[in-house]
Design a protein around this motif. Structure first.
Motif, PDB file in Angstrom:
ATOM      1  N   VAL A  98      28.396  33.896  27.911  1.00 60.12           N
ATOM      2  CA  VAL A  98      29.560  34.547  27.306  1.00 60.12           C
ATOM      3  C   VAL A  98      30.420  35.141  28.426  1.00 60.12           C
ATOM      4  O   VAL A  98      29.907  35.806  29.322  1.00 60.12           O
ATOM      5  CB  VAL A  98      29.130  35.654  26.327  1.00 60.12           C
ATOM      6  CG1 VAL A  98      30.361  36.288  25.679  1.00 60.12           C
ATOM      7  CG2 VAL A  98      28.202  35.094  25.261  1.00 60.12           C
ATOM      8  N   LEU A  99      31.708  34.889  28.388  1.00 62.10           N
ATOM      9  CA  LEU A  99      32.590  35.431  29.421  1.00 62.10           C
ATOM     10  C   LEU A  99      32.736  36.934  29.260  1.00 62.10           C
ATOM     11  O   LEU A  99      32.924  37.437  28.147  1.00 62.10           O
ATOM     12  CB  LEU A  99      33.965  34.769  29.352  1.00 62.10           C
ATOM     13  CG  LEU A  99      34.030  33.250  29.525  1.00 62.10           C
ATOM     14  CD1 LEU A  99      35.483  32.808  29.644  1.00 62.10           C
ATOM     15  CD2 LEU A  99      33.222  32.785  30.732  1.00 62.10           C
ATOM     16  N   VAL A 100      32.651  37.631  30.378  1.00 57.39           N
ATOM     17  CA  VAL A 100      32.910  39.070  30.412  1.00 57.39           C
ATOM     18  C   VAL A 100      33.881  39.317  31.557  1.00 57.39           C
ATOM     19  O   VAL A 100      33.586  38.973  32.707  1.00 57.39           O
ATOM     20  CB  VAL A 100      31.620  39.891  30.618  1.00 57.39           C
ATOM     21  CG1 VAL A 100      31.927  41.385  30.515  1.00 57.39           C
ATOM     22  CG2 VAL A 100      30.543  39.505  29.610  1.00 57.39           C
ATOM     23  N   GLY A 101      35.036  39.880  31.237  1.00 58.36           N
ATOM     24  CA  GLY A 101      36.068  40.075  32.238  1.00 58.36           C
ATOM     25  C   GLY A 101      36.293  41.524  32.595  1.00 58.36           C
ATOM     26  O   GLY A 101      35.452  42.396  32.363  1.00 58.36           O
ATOM     27  N   GLY A 102      37.481  41.769  33.147  1.00 61.89           N
ATOM     28  CA  GLY A 102      37.870  43.115  33.538  1.00 61.89           C
ATOM     29  C   GLY A 102      38.433  43.909  32.370  1.00 61.89           C
ATOM     30  O   GLY A 102      38.203  43.562  31.201  1.00 61.89           O
ATOM     31  N   PRO A 103      39.199  44.994  32.650  1.00 63.16           N
ATOM     32  CA  PRO A 103      39.686  45.871  31.585  1.00 63.16           C
ATOM     33  C   PRO A 103      40.533  45.173  30.527  1.00 63.16           C
ATOM     34  O   PRO A 103      40.613  45.628  29.386  1.00 63.16           O
ATOM     35  CB  PRO A 103      40.519  46.912  32.346  1.00 63.16           C
ATOM     36  CG  PRO A 103      39.991  46.888  33.735  1.00 63.16           C
ATOM     37  CD  PRO A 103      39.566  45.479  33.990  1.00 63.16           C
ATOM     38  N   GLY A 104      41.165  44.058  30.867  1.00 60.55           N
ATOM     39  CA  GLY A 104      42.038  43.365  29.926  1.00 60.55           C
ATOM     40  C   GLY A 104      41.319  42.488  28.924  1.00 60.55           C
ATOM     41  O   GLY A 104      41.944  41.955  28.007  1.00 60.55           O
ATOM     42  N   GLY A 105      40.022  42.295  29.089  1.00 59.34           N
ATOM     43  CA  GLY A 105      39.275  41.470  28.147  1.00 59.34           C
ATOM     44  C   GLY A 105      38.602  40.293  28.816  1.00 59.34           C
ATOM     45  O   GLY A 105      38.525  40.207  30.055  1.00 59.34           O
ATOM     46  N   GLN A 106      38.114  39.364  28.027  1.00 59.77           N
ATOM     47  CA  GLN A 106      37.321  38.260  28.550  1.00 59.77           C
ATOM     48  C   GLN A 106      38.081  37.395  29.549  1.00 59.77           C
ATOM     49  O   GLN A 106      37.478  36.822  30.458  1.00 59.77           O
ATOM     50  CB  GLN A 106      36.832  37.382  27.398  1.00 59.77           C
ATOM     51  CG  GLN A 106      35.775  38.024  26.511  1.00 59.77           C
ATOM     52  CD  GLN A 106      35.247  37.035  25.499  1.00 59.77           C
ATOM     53  OE1 GLN A 106      35.897  36.773  24.482  1.00 59.77           O
ATOM     54  NE2 GLN A 106      34.081  36.476  25.770  1.00 59.77           N
ATOM     55  N   LYS A 107      39.389  37.268  29.390  1.00 60.36           N
ATOM     56  CA  LYS A 107      40.182  36.421  30.272  1.00 60.36           C
ATOM     57  C   LYS A 107      40.886  37.208  31.377  1.00 60.36           C
ATOM     58  O   LYS A 107      41.768  36.683  32.056  1.00 60.36           O
ATOM     59  CB  LYS A 107      41.203  35.626  29.461  1.00 60.36           C
ATOM     60  CG  LYS A 107      40.570  34.639  28.496  1.00 60.36           C
ATOM     61  CD  LYS A 107      41.643  33.879  27.741  1.00 60.36           C
ATOM     62  CE  LYS A 107      41.054  33.007  26.669  1.00 60.36           C
ATOM     63  NZ  LYS A 107      42.094  32.303  25.874  1.00 60.36           N
ATOM     64  N   ASP A 108      40.477  38.445  31.565  1.00 54.27           N
ATOM     65  CA  ASP A 108      40.898  39.213  32.743  1.00 54.27           C
ATOM     66  C   ASP A 108      39.864  38.876  33.817  1.00 54.27           C
ATOM     67  O   ASP A 108      38.869  39.564  33.995  1.00 54.27           O
ATOM     68  CB  ASP A 108      40.898  40.706  32.419  1.00 54.27           C
ATOM     69  CG  ASP A 108      41.416  41.564  33.563  1.00 54.27           C
ATOM     70  OD1 ASP A 108      41.747  40.991  34.623  1.00 54.27           O
ATOM     71  OD2 ASP A 108      41.445  42.801  33.407  1.00 54.27           O
ATOM     72  N   PHE A 109      40.116  37.763  34.519  1.00 55.69           N
ATOM     73  CA  PHE A 109      39.078  37.087  35.287  1.00 55.69           C
ATOM     74  C   PHE A 109      38.561  37.912  36.465  1.00 55.69           C
ATOM     75  O   PHE A 109      39.288  38.713  37.064  1.00 55.69           O
ATOM     76  CB  PHE A 109      39.591  35.743  35.791  1.00 55.69           C
ATOM     77  CG  PHE A 109      39.940  34.790  34.678  1.00 55.69           C
ATOM     78  CD1 PHE A 109      38.995  34.429  33.732  1.00 55.69           C
ATOM     79  CD2 PHE A 109      41.225  34.265  34.570  1.00 55.69           C
ATOM     80  CE1 PHE A 109      39.308  33.551  32.701  1.00 55.69           C
ATOM     81  CE2 PHE A 109      41.545  33.384  33.550  1.00 55.69           C
ATOM     82  CZ  PHE A 109      40.590  33.033  32.605  1.00 55.69           C
ATOM     83  N   LEU A 110      37.299  37.664  36.815  1.00 56.57           N
ATOM     84  CA  LEU A 110      36.636  38.290  37.949  1.00 56.57           C
ATOM     85  C   LEU A 110      36.951  37.513  39.217  1.00 56.57           C
ATOM     86  O   LEU A 110      37.620  36.483  39.195  1.00 56.57           O
ATOM     87  CB  LEU A 110      35.121  38.324  37.707  1.00 56.57           C
ATOM     88  CG  LEU A 110      34.629  38.877  36.360  1.00 56.57           C
ATOM     89  CD1 LEU A 110      33.105  38.833  36.307  1.00 56.57           C
ATOM     90  CD2 LEU A 110      35.151  40.280  36.123  1.00 56.57           C
ATOM     91  N   SER A 111      36.428  37.981  40.335  1.00 57.11           N
ATOM     92  CA  SER A 111      36.611  37.265  41.600  1.00 57.11           C
ATOM     93  C   SER A 111      35.679  36.058  41.648  1.00 57.11           C
ATOM     94  O   SER A 111      34.722  35.941  40.872  1.00 57.11           O
ATOM     95  CB  SER A 111      36.292  38.197  42.778  1.00 57.11           C
ATOM     96  OG  SER A 111      34.901  38.516  42.781  1.00 57.11           O
ATOM     97  N   ALA A 112      35.951  35.153  42.582  1.00 55.55           N
ATOM     98  CA  ALA A 112      35.092  33.981  42.755  1.00 55.55           C
ATOM     99  C   ALA A 112      33.669  34.397  43.091  1.00 55.55           C
ATOM    100  O   ALA A 112      32.698  33.810  42.600  1.00 55.55           O
ATOM    101  CB  ALA A 112      35.662  33.071  43.843  1.00 55.55           C
ATOM    102  N   SER A 113      33.528  35.427  43.928  1.00 53.87           N
ATOM    103  CA  SER A 113      32.186  35.902  44.286  1.00 53.87           C
ATOM    104  C   SER A 113      31.496  36.542  43.079  1.00 53.87           C
ATOM    105  O   SER A 113      30.271  36.457  42.939  1.00 53.87           O
ATOM    106  CB  SER A 113      32.262  36.884  45.448  1.00 53.87           C
ATOM    107  OG  SER A 113      33.020  38.036  45.089  1.00 53.87           O
TER     108      SER A 113
END
Length: 538
Positions: A98-113
């Motif tokens: 399940v995708l978990v992102g930043g403060p904006g929600g699942q599609k507030d993408f994380l870094s590549a690392s």
């Protein structure tokens, strides 16, 4: 991309996992999480039965010869069925499933690392756009909640559900740390769900082990109801054993069988009157014994001769069933079928509304401590777990009932970026070790009327309600992002809050748990995913 340069061992989904960096399994929880024993299904609690069954019993059995009434009613309203999956050992949920992102929600993408830590190499990160299609090939939102398109949870769910069922599912993910490889995490929410009103005509709850919680992980101490203790069930025949009369029904008519069991009550009652237990709670002990006999008679009067076996249910097993006959030889499928039969099937209530045999249940799946230096072992186990999850959702659809399905694990795993290029690993990062920082939990809601609608309150968008809390760019839980993020007790309260909210009852959280740690009404709105799908009861 780093390539795998060493020979790894790949494990069958039922193989035990022995890790050199872990102590030898000593407890039942250790053995379940590492797959040395199965997380067998079980049934919780004493049988609290429906009002109309009392009429079939003689008045002296119902009221007691000594005026001590036995409670033959279940204590809850007809709430949305609830099933949770306890993945014992520290399974991966965030990122690769399940995708978990930043403060904006699942599609507030994380870094590549950050995605690499969660097992996704750069060319499989959800933030990558395919230049040929100008779309993101690694996000699947068919269930409302965004999964990675190569998630094996998702693959299993898709395999067991129809397109029509999937169109009526939505979900939310909760970013929340959880201690690794321990049953001491108070993860299990079932007592909270019971206190919220869920109960069945035969059982209040059903669970997966003989622990106090009914699962691998503990329940919050403040929520535990001592009256609801698990009774172990590990195969479909044990489900039918809940109403087994040892052959009386069949040799005798149902009415005669009830009469025999009433006589057993009277004989025992007479003997108890002549016995002194030499215990301070003599009257309480005798009342428990009397009521056990009365409840047994009541079970027969209402359910005697009824076939509860999931093997006899064509929606579960057979040519048109969710599972094939061969699949029912798999311990996890058999267990799942038994629990979902009790929670999602049941007699109609006196008001004509659908009932259930049990109000809520836990299915513990063992062997999720899968940081074995490869990826394929975890992928195979995630796929089987997904099939179990999909079976629950599809069975709810076939019964025409809503269900809230919650998935959690004690801890999580991380990848060091090394890739497993085997057929089972499919180019994804190997699971290197435990990491509580990458943990999350999620729930899916099936509603037969219409897909659940995300809440939109204050300054939060629907996308932010679909993800409770968030992660740092590094792939770790931001512990200040919600009360649930760094406190498992608050995580359970958040789950119960969302269960209540599906009924429009979120304000009852203060009534049920006056000392909850979620804050005031405005804060609780921020922790709520969906608009109500029913009002109060079904």
């Amino acid at each position: 991309m780093k390539k795998q340069r060493f020979k790894t061992q790949h494990f069958h989904p039922d193989d035990a996992l022995a890790h050199p960096d872990h102590h030898k399994p000593k407890t039942r929880r250790d053995m379940i999480s590492q797959g040395f024993v199965a997380g067998a299904a079980s049934v919780l609690g004493a049988p609290w039965l429906a009002n109309e069954a009392m009429a079939a019993l003689s008045s002296d059995v119902v009221t007691g010869n000594n005026g001590n009434n036995c409670q033959l009613e279940y204590g809850g309203a007809n709430k949305i069925p609830f099933i949770c999956f306890d993945l014992a050992g520290g399974a991966n949920i965030a990122g690769s499933n399940v995708l978990v992102g930043g403060p904006g929600g699942q599609k507030d993408f994380l870094s590549a690392s950050g995605y690499s830590k969660q097992g996704l190499p750069g060319d499989m990160a959800p933030s990558v756009v395919n230049p040929d299609t100008e779309t993101n090939d690694f996000i699947n939102e068919e269930l409302g909640l965004a999964f990675h398109s190569d998630s094996q949870f998702l693959a299993g769910i898709l395999e067991k559900t129809s397109a029509a069922t999937r169109s009526l599912i939505n979900g939310a993910v909760i970013a929340a740390r959880s201690e690794n490889d321990t049953g001491n995490n108070p993860h299990n929410p079932m007592y909270g769900i019971y206190k919220a009103g869920a109960a069945g005509a035969l059982l209040p709850l059903c669970g997966s082990t003989s622990s106090v919680s009914g699962g691998n992980s503990m329940a919050p101490a403040s929520m535990i109801d001592p009256a609801a203790r698990p009774t172990k069930i590990d195969r479909p025949t044990d489900v039918t054993g809940l109403v087994d009369t040892g052959g009386l029904v069949g040799l005798l008519s149902k009415e005669d069988t009830v009469a025999v069991m009433e006589s057993m009550y009277r004989i025992s009652d007479a003997k108890l009157g002549a016995v002194e237990t030499q215990r301070a709670r003599d009257a309480v002990i005798k009342q428990h014994v009397r009521c056990s006999y009365a409840k047994s008679a009541d079970i027969v009067s209402q359910f005697g001769g009824l076939d509860l076996s999931p093997l006899s249910d064509p929606d579960i097993v057979g040519e048109t069933g969710i599972f094939s006959i061969e699949e029912m030889g798999d311990r996890e499928f058999s267990k799942t079928a038994s629990v979902m039969k009790l929670v999602l099937d049941g007699p109609s209530r006196s008001n004509g509304q659908p009932g259930a045999y049990a109000g809520a249940g836990t299915v513990t799946l063992g062997g999720y401590d899968y940081h074995t230096g490869d990826r394929s072992t975890g992928e195979a186990r995630d796929l089987r777990a997904g099939r179990c999850m999909g079976a629950v959702l599809e069975y709810a659809a076939r019964k025409g009932k809503p269900v809230m399905m919650y998935v959690f694990s004690d801890g999580s795993v991380f990848s060091n970026g090394t890739v497993d290029s085997s057929e089972g690993g499919r180019g994804k990062g190997v699971w290197t070790g435990d990491d509580q920082q990458t943990a999350s939990a999620f729930f899916l809601v099936f509603n037969p009327g219409a897909r659940a609608t995300l809440l939109q309150t204050g300054n939060k968008t629907p996308e932010q309600h679909q993800q409770i809390g968030f992660m740092r760019a590094s792939g770790d839980v931001e512990t200040s992002s919600s009360p649930a993020a760094n406190n498992v007790n608050s995580l359970v309260e958040t789950v119960v809050l969302n269960y209540l909210a599906l009924h429009g009852d979120q304000n009852r959280l203060v009534e049920i748990f006056p000392k909850h740690g979620l804050g005031g009404a405005e804060r609780m709105d921020q922790l709520t995913a969906f608009e109500p799908i029913v009002q109060g009861t079904l």
